[in-house]
Design a protein around this motif. Sequence first.
Motif, PDB file in Angstrom:
ATOM      1  N   SER A 362       0.833  -1.201   0.000  1.00 20.38           N
ATOM      2  CA  SER A 362       0.000   0.000   0.000  1.00 20.38           C
ATOM      3  C   SER A 362       0.869   1.253   0.000  1.00 20.38           C
ATOM      4  O   SER A 362       1.707   1.441   0.883  1.00 20.38           O
ATOM      5  N   GLY A 363       0.657   2.111  -0.989  1.00 17.54           N
ATOM      6  CA  GLY A 363       1.402   3.356  -1.053  1.00 17.54           C
ATOM      7  C   GLY A 363       1.077   4.269   0.114  1.00 17.54           C
ATOM      8  O   GLY A 363       1.966   4.900   0.697  1.00 17.54           O
ATOM      9  N   HIS A 364      -0.215   4.349   0.470  1.00 17.71           N
ATOM     10  CA  HIS A 364      -0.611   5.230   1.561  1.00 17.71           C
ATOM     11  C   HIS A 364      -0.014   4.757   2.879  1.00 17.71           C
ATOM     12  O   HIS A 364       0.469   5.563   3.688  1.00 17.71           O
ATOM     13  N   ALA A 365      -0.036   3.451   3.118  1.00 15.40           N
ATOM     14  CA  ALA A 365       0.548   2.918   4.351  1.00 15.40           C
ATOM     15  C   ALA A 365       2.043   3.196   4.406  1.00 15.40           C
ATOM     16  O   ALA A 365       2.593   3.564   5.450  1.00 15.40           O
ATOM     17  N   THR A 366       2.711   3.031   3.268  1.00 11.64           N
ATOM     18  CA  THR A 366       4.163   3.218   3.215  1.00 11.64           C
ATOM     19  C   THR A 366       4.548   4.663   3.489  1.00 11.64           C
ATOM     20  O   THR A 366       5.357   4.952   4.378  1.00 11.64           O
ATOM     21  N   VAL A 367       3.990   5.595   2.723  1.00 11.17           N
ATOM     22  CA  VAL A 367       4.431   6.987   2.860  1.00 11.17           C
ATOM     23  C   VAL A 367       3.898   7.619   4.142  1.00 11.17           C
ATOM     24  O   VAL A 367       4.553   8.514   4.704  1.00 11.17           O
ATOM     25  N   SER A 368       2.748   7.165   4.634  1.00  9.85           N
ATOM     26  CA  SER A 368       2.236   7.707   5.893  1.00  9.85           C
ATOM     27  C   SER A 368       3.150   7.322   7.050  1.00  9.85           C
ATOM     28  O   SER A 368       3.445   8.150   7.921  1.00  9.85           O
ATOM     29  N   ALA A 369       3.592   6.072   7.066  1.00  9.88           N
ATOM     30  CA  ALA A 369       4.508   5.642   8.126  1.00  9.88           C
ATOM     31  C   ALA A 369       5.832   6.388   8.036  1.00  9.88           C
ATOM     32  O   ALA A 369       6.405   6.786   9.055  1.00  9.88           O
ATOM     33  N   ALA A 370       6.330   6.592   6.814  1.00  6.36           N
ATOM     34  CA  ALA A 370       7.578   7.337   6.631  1.00  6.36           C
ATOM     35  C   ALA A 370       7.418   8.783   7.096  1.00  6.36           C
ATOM     36  O   ALA A 370       8.281   9.331   7.797  1.00  6.36           O
ATOM     37  N   LEU A 427       2.481  -4.646   5.934  1.00  4.43           N
ATOM     38  CA  LEU A 427       3.853  -4.787   5.448  1.00  4.43           C
ATOM     39  C   LEU A 427       4.335  -3.501   4.766  1.00  4.43           C
ATOM     40  O   LEU A 427       5.522  -3.168   4.819  1.00  4.43           O
ATOM     41  N   GLY A 428       3.417  -2.772   4.146  1.00  2.54           N
ATOM     42  CA  GLY A 428       3.781  -1.466   3.601  1.00  2.54           C
ATOM     43  C   GLY A 428       4.186  -0.507   4.700  1.00  2.54           C
ATOM     44  O   GLY A 428       5.167   0.240   4.568  1.00  2.54           O
ATOM     45  N   ALA A 429       3.441  -0.523   5.814  1.00  3.68           N
ATOM     46  CA  ALA A 429       3.769   0.352   6.936  1.00  3.68           C
ATOM     47  C   ALA A 429       5.125  -0.007   7.544  1.00  3.68           C
ATOM     48  O   ALA A 429       5.883   0.889   7.947  1.00  3.68           O
ATOM     49  N   GLU A 430       5.436  -1.281   7.601  1.00  6.98           N
ATOM     50  CA  GLU A 430       6.757  -1.699   8.092  1.00  6.98           C
ATOM     51  C   GLU A 430       7.862  -1.106   7.225  1.00  6.98           C
ATOM     52  O   GLU A 430       8.864  -0.588   7.735  1.00  6.98           O
ATOM     53  N   SER A 431       7.687  -1.200   5.936  1.00  8.59           N
ATOM     54  CA  SER A 431       8.666  -0.648   5.010  1.00  8.59           C
ATOM     55  C   SER A 431       8.770   0.865   5.167  1.00  8.59           C
ATOM     56  O   SER A 431       9.867   1.432   5.216  1.00  8.59           O
ATOM     57  N   GLY A 432       7.630   1.543   5.267  1.00  8.05           N
ATOM     58  CA  GLY A 432       7.626   2.988   5.415  1.00  8.05           C
ATOM     59  C   GLY A 432       8.297   3.442   6.696  1.00  8.05           C
ATOM     60  O   GLY A 432       9.012   4.458   6.709  1.00  8.05           O
ATOM     61  N   LYS A 433       8.090   2.694   7.777  1.00  6.61           N
ATOM     62  CA  LYS A 433       8.740   3.050   9.037  1.00  6.61           C
ATOM     63  C   LYS A 433      10.258   2.930   8.924  1.00  6.61           C
ATOM     64  O   LYS A 433      10.999   3.770   9.454  1.00  6.61           O
TER      65      LYS A 433
END
Length: 447
Positions: A362-370, A427-433
Amino acid sequence: MKTLMTAAISGCLFFVACVTSCKPDNHNYQQAISDPLLFCKTVKKLNNVVLENNFPPMIASRNYAYATIAAYEVIAAGDPVHYQSLSGQVRHLPALPAPGDTAKINFPLASMLAFTKVGNAVTFPEGSMMAHYDALIRMADSLGMPEEMITATRIYADTVSSRILAWSKGDNYAQTRSATRYTVNNDAGRWVPTPPMYAQAVEPHWGEIRPMVMDSLVACRAQIPPVYDIKNLKGPFYRDMMEVKHIGDSLTEEQKHIADFWDDNPFKMNVSGHVMFATKKFSPPGHWMNIVGIAAQKAGADFNTTVTAYTKTAIAMFDGFISCWEGKFIFNYVRPETAINQLVDPEWRPYIQTPPFPSYPSGHATVSAAAAESMTSVFGDKLSFTDTSLLEFGIGNREVISFRSAAKEAAMSRLYGGIHYRFDNDLGAESGKKIGSLVVSRLTMKK
């Protein structure tokens, strides 16, 4: 549509010009020009241009990153005791020219002018930001800033912006404009275009863009997603697919609000009978840039801290999109809407519109976590505030207790919206973090 903050900045500049038209011989301009709210409104001006011209989210992140870096480099040059240049920290960013006689330059004004000049160059239509550039100079003049200072400030800002733009041309963006298109096929579990637009995949080569902080895309890439397995009804794919359907079939009003609030679809195609029309909202990076401004005001941040927060967040999102998009077009994972239509119910539709690119991660999960990691590093993890970003689109506010909680809600919104599986988000959020943490650990901005 004129946004509320566009009207606010226009009104602010008009008011200042009127009440100070006598050009007083004092330093009123120092306090007025260094008001961090003025920088927030300048960022919002770029946000509006991005919105009005339908920039996809990953391109929007590029617009914000280069513009904010230009602004930051100016304030770092103006306060070298407390701030450090990103040259030598951000990949391939060369040393920028020294400002010369600093007493002749107003650095807050130069910061906004550099931001505006770069924002103008990386967006379209041509000249879209230059009215704001001119308005800032007129405001400084009306406030009593000496003409020689305005001239020196403008020259320095233009020098920095030209160097940033020259550096930006090496990020492979131009080359990806003519890269080969994504090839659609009907392999099991592979992404295909979805209704109602059935649009081609957006930016399939974005993973080839030069990162700003990441040394290796592999290090931050989301781990391999669950295997597309339609035979194992208890397996992770089938379980998470059915979760999307079950949640979508019984959404609460709160879940609908969360899905709508974080939808952030920059170009939604609405279909009613034979009538088709588009509606626009912020893209995910635009929403988070708005949050930076809200948080900076709530925290009472000064001008330089505000610029730093925008810049660090923009860099994190820029690298987040590169990593995420590389993963999307490696895994080419089917969207829940397609899988549910093929395997369960051909008439099922998600609550929000499925965007035109593969599902995982998920793009939103990734960039939001970052973004959350970057903002937490500036403002801490205890700052609560009301996110009013969507009021201009008729969507009610959300109360935010921390940046990380907002990022988690943004990720969950995609499950409520029916456009992502839970593993896309988690898993996107993990990557973004990881990406956000890397940006925080690599970049020394405030000394």
